[in-house]
Enzyme design. Structure first.
Site, mmCIF file in Angstrom:
data_model
loop_
_atom_site.group_PDB
_atom_site.id
_atom_site.type_symbol
_atom_site.label_atom_id
_atom_site.label_comp_id
_atom_site.label_asym_id
_atom_site.label_seq_id
_atom_site.Cartn_x
_atom_site.Cartn_y
_atom_site.Cartn_z
ATOM 1 N N HIS A 1 51.507 51.032 55.773
ATOM 2 C CA HIS A 1 52.548 50.949 54.480
ATOM 3 C C HIS A 1 53.676 51.565 54.768
ATOM 4 C CE1 HIS A 1 49.600 48.683 52.224
ATOM 5 N NE2 HIS A 1 49.019 49.678 52.085
ATOM 6 N N LEU B 1 73.479 38.127 53.521
ATOM 7 C CA LEU B 1 72.186 37.585 53.091
ATOM 8 C C LEU B 1 71.705 37.622 52.564
ATOM 9 C CD1 LEU B 1 69.281 37.200 55.253
ATOM 10 C CD2 LEU B 1 69.156 39.500 54.926
ATOM 11 N N ASP C 1 51.459 41.441 56.892
ATOM 12 C CA ASP C 1 50.580 42.085 56.235
ATOM 13 C C ASP C 1 49.753 42.523 57.789
ATOM 14 O OD1 ASP C 1 47.695 41.969 55.500
ATOM 15 O OD2 ASP C 1 46.956 40.102 56.907
ATOM 16 N N TRP D 1 47.146 45.185 42.938
ATOM 17 C CA TRP D 1 46.572 46.129 41.609
ATOM 18 C C TRP D 1 45.052 46.820 42.010
ATOM 19 C CZ3 TRP D 1 50.547 48.773 39.975
ATOM 20 C CH2 TRP D 1 51.630 47.937 39.745
ATOM 21 N N ARG E 1 53.253 34.028 59.041
ATOM 22 C CA ARG E 1 52.218 35.490 58.153
ATOM 23 C C ARG E 1 51.800 36.533 59.629
ATOM 24 N NH1 ARG E 1 47.871 35.470 54.114
ATOM 25 N NH2 ARG E 1 46.526 38.040 54.117
ATOM 26 N N ARG F 1 46.616 32.284 55.555
ATOM 27 C CA ARG F 1 46.421 31.836 54.482
ATOM 28 C C ARG F 1 47.374 32.580 53.375
ATOM 29 N NH1 ARG F 1 41.710 35.866 54.957
ATOM 30 N NH2 ARG F 1 42.858 37.625 54.704
ATOM 31 N N LEU F 2 47.661 31.172 52.197
ATOM 32 C CA LEU F 2 48.789 31.500 51.309
ATOM 33 C C LEU F 2 49.177 32.641 50.888
ATOM 34 C CD1 LEU F 2 49.614 28.313 51.264
ATOM 35 C CD2 LEU F 2 50.964 29.701 52.648
ATOM 36 N N TRP G 1 46.752 48.392 61.128
ATOM 37 C CA TRP G 1 47.161 49.120 61.667
ATOM 38 C C TRP G 1 46.815 50.649 61.667
ATOM 39 C CZ3 TRP G 1 51.283 53.086 61.567
ATOM 40 C CH2 TRP G 1 51.925 53.006 63.309
ATOM 41 N N ARG H 1 45.798 55.191 54.452
ATOM 42 C CA ARG H 1 46.276 53.314 54.878
ATOM 43 C C ARG H 1 48.129 53.624 54.802
ATOM 44 N NH1 ARG H 1 43.657 48.492 54.038
ATOM 45 N NH2 ARG H 1 45.148 48.124 53.094
ATOM 46 N N ASN I 1 49.476 46.921 57.338
ATOM 47 C CA ASN I 1 49.757 47.773 57.481
ATOM 48 C C ASN I 1 48.716 48.071 57.743
ATOM 49 O OD1 ASN I 1 52.470 46.409 57.274
ATOM 50 N ND2 ASN I 1 52.227 47.492 55.230
HETATM 51 C C1 FPP Z 1 49.558 43.780 53.529
HETATM 52 O O1 FPP Z 1 48.912 44.344 54.237
HETATM 53 C C2 FPP Z 1 50.622 45.111 52.765
HETATM 54 C C3 FPP Z 1 51.285 44.935 51.901
HETATM 55 C C4 FPP Z 1 50.189 45.130 50.854
HETATM 56 C C5 FPP Z 1 52.245 45.761 52.030
HETATM 57 C C6 FPP Z 1 53.705 45.581 52.103
HETATM 58 C C7 FPP Z 1 54.656 46.650 51.873
HETATM 59 C C8 FPP Z 1 54.967 46.925 53.251
HETATM 60 C C9 FPP Z 1 55.448 45.817 54.886
HETATM 61 C C10 FPP Z 1 56.106 48.109 52.793
HETATM 62 C C11 FPP Z 1 57.294 48.227 52.006
HETATM 63 C C12 FPP Z 1 57.849 47.132 52.029
HETATM 64 C C13 FPP Z 1 59.379 47.184 51.739
HETATM 65 C C14 FPP Z 1 60.084 45.999 50.782
HETATM 66 C C15 FPP Z 1 59.915 48.698 51.921
HETATM 67 P P1 FPP Z 1 47.179 45.179 54.603
HETATM 68 O O2 FPP Z 1 47.422 46.455 53.772
HETATM 69 O O3 FPP Z 1 46.400 44.101 53.390
HETATM 70 O O4 FPP Z 1 46.801 45.071 56.117
HETATM 71 P P2 FPP Z 1 45.542 44.854 56.305
HETATM 72 O O5 FPP Z 1 45.479 43.777 55.810
HETATM 73 O O6 FPP Z 1 45.420 45.393 57.450
HETATM 74 O O7 FPP Z 1 44.690 45.859 55.714
#
Ligand code: FPP
Length: 244
Positions: A38, A132, A21, A70, A186, A192-193, A26, A34, A23
């Protein structure tokens, strides 16, 4: 007839699951879109996967896209699908080289065809990996998986925890049931889960890390593992009596 689940011995080591969580935050903090967060998150995935075997991890399950994701704007969901596609195409050869078996768990019926093809190629090419087991959860919902597994169960009387775990694997397209999660991490500071591995985390130790996922390093994972090692796992039993 309900499916027969092949059982393959997983690589030895811990099962660590990570909710990646942070991205979005960040990126927003840097004034970037956003999707840039990612992309940097995918770089963090590379670093963590590379470090995992030396940290004693045998199975690593990463939450990349929940079924509820989605609900995000099309630009973000389509961008994430492109990112998964690029990742699978780029990293498969390295996985083969490093003995990493790659599987994708979750629903398959809503993924773009090019992602499905990349998953099939990666899973086939890396099936022999024994260093792995990297499991990437895409369009994954633990509650939906449990519902699908329950629908697969023919006779409830014959159900056992092991058998249900097998059905759950089948319901998520996993190649075989995995051991329960030992440690769930996390990142991003929230606790949270989010509908991740609800069955498999029955006795997982939980560690919530403050770092946003793109900033999460192997050293941070080592810190989470040290915290895990300091916990006493009792699985509902009692702590061993102190030596007299
Ligand atoms: C949650 O952060 C993250 C995601 C919904 C996407 C996760 C994807 C990646 C880590 C990149 C690609 C993965 C692979 C396996 C190649 P968020 O966007 O909800 O963050 P926020 O809470 O800060 O908005």
């Amino acid at each position: 007839m309900s499916p027969t689940i092949p059982s393959t011995s997983p690589p030895p080591g811990l099962h660590v699951a990570i909710i990646m969580d942070g991205n979005g935050r960040w990126a927003v903090r840097r004034g970037s879109p956003r999707l840039e967060g990612h992309r940097r998150g995918a770089d963090a995935v590379d670093r963590i996967v590379e470090a995992a075997p030396d940290l004693g991890i045998g199975t690593l399950t990463l939450y990349a896209f929940s079924s509820d994701n989605w609900r995000r704007p099309l630009e973000e969901t389509a961008g994430l699908m492109q990112l998964f596609h690029a990742y699978l195409r780029k990293e498969t050869a390295r996985c083969v080289q490093n003995g990493v078996r790659l599987s994708v768990i979750g629903r398959r019926d809503r993924l773009p065809p090019e992602v499905l093809a990349a998953i099939a190629d990666s899973e086939r090419s890396t099936a022999g990996g024994r260093t792995l087991h990297l499991r990437i959860a895409i369009d994954y919902s633990a509650r939906d998986a449990i519902l699908r597994a329950a629908a697969l169960a023919e006779a409830r009387d014959e159900l056992s925890r092991d058998r249900f775990a097998g059905l759950l694997a089948h319901a998520t397209h996993a190649p075989h049931p995995v051991a329960d999660v030992d440690l769930l991490v996390r990142t991003g500071g929230e606790q949270r889960l989010s509908d991740f591995l609800l069955w498999e985390c029955a006795y997982a130790e939980l560690v919530f890390a403050p770092q946003l996922w793109p900033d999460f390093t192997p050293a941070d994972l080592q810190t989470a593992l040290s915290e895990f090692q300091s916990r006493q796992r009792r699985f509902g039993g009692l702590a061993p009596a102190p030596a007299a």
